[in-house]
Design a protein around this motif. Structure first.
Motif, PDB file in Angstrom:
ATOM      1  N   GLN A  11       0.860  -1.190   0.000  1.00 60.62           N
ATOM      2  CA  GLN A  11       0.000   0.000   0.000  1.00 60.62           C
ATOM      3  C   GLN A  11       0.893   1.236   0.000  1.00 60.62           C
ATOM      4  O   GLN A  11       1.987   1.232   0.599  1.00 60.62           O
ATOM      5  CB  GLN A  11      -0.924   0.008   1.221  1.00 60.62           C
ATOM      6  CG  GLN A  11      -1.915   1.143   1.260  1.00 60.62           C
ATOM      7  CD  GLN A  11      -2.986   0.974   0.190  1.00 60.62           C
ATOM      8  OE1 GLN A  11      -3.384  -0.136  -0.116  1.00 60.62           O
ATOM      9  NE2 GLN A  11      -3.414   2.070  -0.388  1.00 60.62           N
ATOM     10  N   PHE A  13       1.277   5.498   0.771  1.00 57.00           N
ATOM     11  CA  PHE A  13       0.699   6.566   1.597  1.00 57.00           C
ATOM     12  C   PHE A  13       1.453   7.870   1.362  1.00 57.00           C
ATOM     13  O   PHE A  13       2.638   7.868   0.993  1.00 57.00           O
ATOM     14  CB  PHE A  13       0.772   6.195   3.083  1.00 57.00           C
ATOM     15  CG  PHE A  13       0.037   4.932   3.426  1.00 57.00           C
ATOM     16  CD1 PHE A  13      -1.301   4.982   3.753  1.00 57.00           C
ATOM     17  CD2 PHE A  13       0.678   3.707   3.403  1.00 57.00           C
ATOM     18  CE1 PHE A  13      -1.995   3.824   4.060  1.00 57.00           C
ATOM     19  CE2 PHE A  13       0.006   2.547   3.711  1.00 57.00           C
ATOM     20  CZ  PHE A  13      -1.346   2.600   4.038  1.00 57.00           C
ATOM     21  N   SER A  15       1.752  10.184   3.910  1.00 65.76           N
ATOM     22  CA  SER A  15       2.492  10.481   5.144  1.00 65.76           C
ATOM     23  C   SER A  15       3.039   9.209   5.766  1.00 65.76           C
ATOM     24  O   SER A  15       2.456   8.127   5.634  1.00 65.76           O
ATOM     25  CB  SER A  15       1.574  11.196   6.145  1.00 65.76           C
ATOM     26  OG  SER A  15       0.581  10.321   6.622  1.00 65.76           O
ATOM     27  N   ALA A  17       3.199   8.626   8.961  1.00 63.49           N
ATOM     28  CA  ALA A  17       2.333   8.224  10.073  1.00 63.49           C
ATOM     29  C   ALA A  17       1.227   7.290   9.589  1.00 63.49           C
ATOM     30  O   ALA A  17       0.911   6.288  10.245  1.00 63.49           O
ATOM     31  CB  ALA A  17       1.734   9.456  10.739  1.00 63.49           C
ATOM     32  N   ASP A  18       0.642   7.620   8.437  1.00 65.01           N
ATOM     33  CA  ASP A  18      -0.402   6.752   7.884  1.00 65.01           C
ATOM     34  C   ASP A  18       0.174   5.391   7.512  1.00 65.01           C
ATOM     35  O   ASP A  18      -0.475   4.353   7.712  1.00 65.01           O
ATOM     36  CB  ASP A  18      -1.024   7.404   6.654  1.00 65.01           C
ATOM     37  CG  ASP A  18      -1.861   8.621   6.999  1.00 65.01           C
ATOM     38  OD1 ASP A  18      -2.268   8.737   8.174  1.00 65.01           O
ATOM     39  OD2 ASP A  18      -2.106   9.460   6.106  1.00 65.01           O
ATOM     40  N   ALA A  19       1.383   5.389   6.979  1.00 66.95           N
ATOM     41  CA  ALA A  19       2.018   4.133   6.596  1.00 66.95           C
ATOM     42  C   ALA A  19       2.270   3.263   7.823  1.00 66.95           C
ATOM     43  O   ALA A  19       2.028   2.047   7.812  1.00 66.95           O
ATOM     44  CB  ALA A  19       3.322   4.401   5.850  1.00 66.95           C
ATOM     45  N   ARG A  21       0.693   3.384  10.670  1.00 63.17           N
ATOM     46  CA  ARG A  21      -0.593   2.933  11.214  1.00 63.17           C
ATOM     47  C   ARG A  21      -1.085   1.715  10.424  1.00 63.17           C
ATOM     48  O   ARG A  21      -1.574   0.743  10.994  1.00 63.17           O
ATOM     49  CB  ARG A  21      -1.614   4.059  11.142  1.00 63.17           C
ATOM     50  CG  ARG A  21      -2.933   3.710  11.822  1.00 63.17           C
ATOM     51  CD  ARG A  21      -3.926   4.855  11.727  1.00 63.17           C
ATOM     52  NE  ARG A  21      -3.374   6.083  12.287  1.00 63.17           N
ATOM     53  CZ  ARG A  21      -3.019   7.152  11.563  1.00 63.17           C
ATOM     54  NH1 ARG A  21      -3.157   7.118  10.236  1.00 63.17           N
ATOM     55  NH2 ARG A  21      -2.525   8.233  12.136  1.00 63.17           N
ATOM     56  N   TRP A  22      -0.936   1.773   9.104  1.00 58.09           N
ATOM     57  CA  TRP A  22      -1.368   0.638   8.261  1.00 58.09           C
ATOM     58  C   TRP A  22      -0.520  -0.597   8.560  1.00 58.09           C
ATOM     59  O   TRP A  22      -1.037  -1.716   8.607  1.00 58.09           O
ATOM     60  CB  TRP A  22      -1.227   1.027   6.780  1.00 58.09           C
ATOM     61  CG  TRP A  22      -1.536  -0.112   5.839  1.00 58.09           C
ATOM     62  CD1 TRP A  22      -2.757  -0.539   5.451  1.00 58.09           C
ATOM     63  CD2 TRP A  22      -0.587  -0.978   5.196  1.00 58.09           C
ATOM     64  NE1 TRP A  22      -2.650  -1.597   4.606  1.00 58.09           N
ATOM     65  CE2 TRP A  22      -1.323  -1.900   4.427  1.00 58.09           C
ATOM     66  CE3 TRP A  22       0.800  -1.052   5.197  1.00 58.09           C
ATOM     67  CZ2 TRP A  22      -0.713  -2.889   3.660  1.00 58.09           C
ATOM     68  CZ3 TRP A  22       1.419  -2.040   4.439  1.00 58.09           C
ATOM     69  CH2 TRP A  22       0.670  -2.946   3.684  1.00 58.09           C
TER      70      TRP A  22
END
Length: 330
Positions: A11, A13, A15, A17-19, A21-22
């Motif tokens: 996936q 991203f 940011s 942070a989003d990466a 979190r995933w």
């Protein structure tokens, strides 16, 4: 993200942070999957193992066991049958589909893919094989071929019957006429027993059908006469009216067509199953309703029933003109 025995996941991203979190969420999901899935079992079990077990435990209980057994035997010859389940990806079977497309018809490929999917689904649901998904579920099937629209043309029935008179058997002509009058399949004709007949009420019970549901069909006067002649004084309830093997029937039909084709070449394209198309189309032309025709033909799916129905445009035109004339006269 990669885990042994599981499909890689990726996936993108914007940011970090989003990466992250995933990553955490996906790792938790993979951990839960790993608890129920033992990757070593997928590594140590091959596709051939599933096919062999399905062939041994499931196929014998089916009505078409003989043909399915042969198809499964062919599957075992392919290289992908030797692959461990961990490497049996949808791409493997997509490539197989593309290769088969150069060899056989789309209909054959669809049937083969359906059987393979059933093997994997049985393994997942009933044998506790920890497959995360069915690898055939995401493989696109080829477009189904258009159903046959072949009907008897002109005097073709007379030509076939004339050619059948030269055969040494006494069952081919009755079977041809019964197929046209009742719409019965070849296997249903060959399985008629004395106990299935109620000639007094002109009814025939078909206990074993392709759909697995028994049905009772009405008989025409000609059908009653033909069936009555097949019963002798010493006939027993379990006796077959047409004690013929499917292969013997097929050979007799093909030889009959060859004789007819010497004078009428177009008849080469006629199949015995086309007589079922002819019968069902005639039922509608006689004015029977959809439920009535379905009761006789045994179709439980109306879409399949209409695939067998090929009304002649000229007959529809005549009915339409007649109805219009009556309305104008009124």
């Amino acid at each position: 993200m990669r885990r042994a025995g599981l499909k890689p996941r990726a996936q993108s991203f914007i940011s970090k942070a989003d990466a992250q979190r995933w990553i955490r969420q996906t790792e938790q999901e993979l951990d839960r999957t790993a608890l129920a899935c033992d990757p070593t079992q997928l590594e140590n079990t091959t596709v051939a193992d599933l096919i062999v077990r399905y062939r041994r435990e499931v196929t014998p209980s089916k009505r078409g066991a003989a043909s399915e057994d042969k198809r499964l035997e062919v599957f075992l010859r392919y290289q992908w049958a030797k692959l461990p389940l961990s490497k049996a990806t949808p791409q493997v079977f997509s490539r197989h589909r593309d290769i088969r497309a150069q060899e056989v018809s789309p209909g054959t490929i669809i049937r083969e893919m359906g059987l393979l999917r059933a093997v994997f689904e049985t393994a997942r649901r009933e044998w506790d094989i920890p497959l995360p998904e069915n690898p055939l579920a995401k493989v696109k099937k080829p477009r189904a071929p258009q159903g046959r629209q072949r009907r008897l043309n002109g005097e073709e029935l007379e030509w076939v019957l004339e050619a059948a008179q030269d055969t040494r058997n006494d069952w081919l002509i009755p079977c041809i006429l019964l197929a046209v009058d009742t719409g019965m399949r070849r296997g249903e004709l060959l399985n008629i027993r004395v106990r299935d007949l109620n000639l007094a009420d002109a009814l025939l019970t078909i206990p074993e059908t392709k759909t697995g549901y028994a049905r009772c069909i009405p008989l025409t006067e000609r059908a009653v006469t033909l069936l009555r002649k097949r019963i002798s004084a010493g006939s027993r309830p379990d006796d077959l009216l047409f004690p013929v093997t499917p292969n013997a029937f097929r050979l007799a039909w093909e030889h009959c067509k060859k004789r007819a084709a010497r004078l009428h070449p177009d008849i080469k394209s006629l199949r015995f199953h086309d007589l079922r198309h002819e019968a069902i189309s005639r039922f509608f032309e006689f004015g029977l309703s959809v439920p009535e025709v379905a009761t006789i033909s045994g179709h439980r799916d109306l879409r399949m029933l209409f695939r067998y129905t090929h009304l002649k445009p000229e007959d529809i035109r005549t009915k339409l003109q007649t109805a219009t004339n009556r309305r104008e006269a009124a």
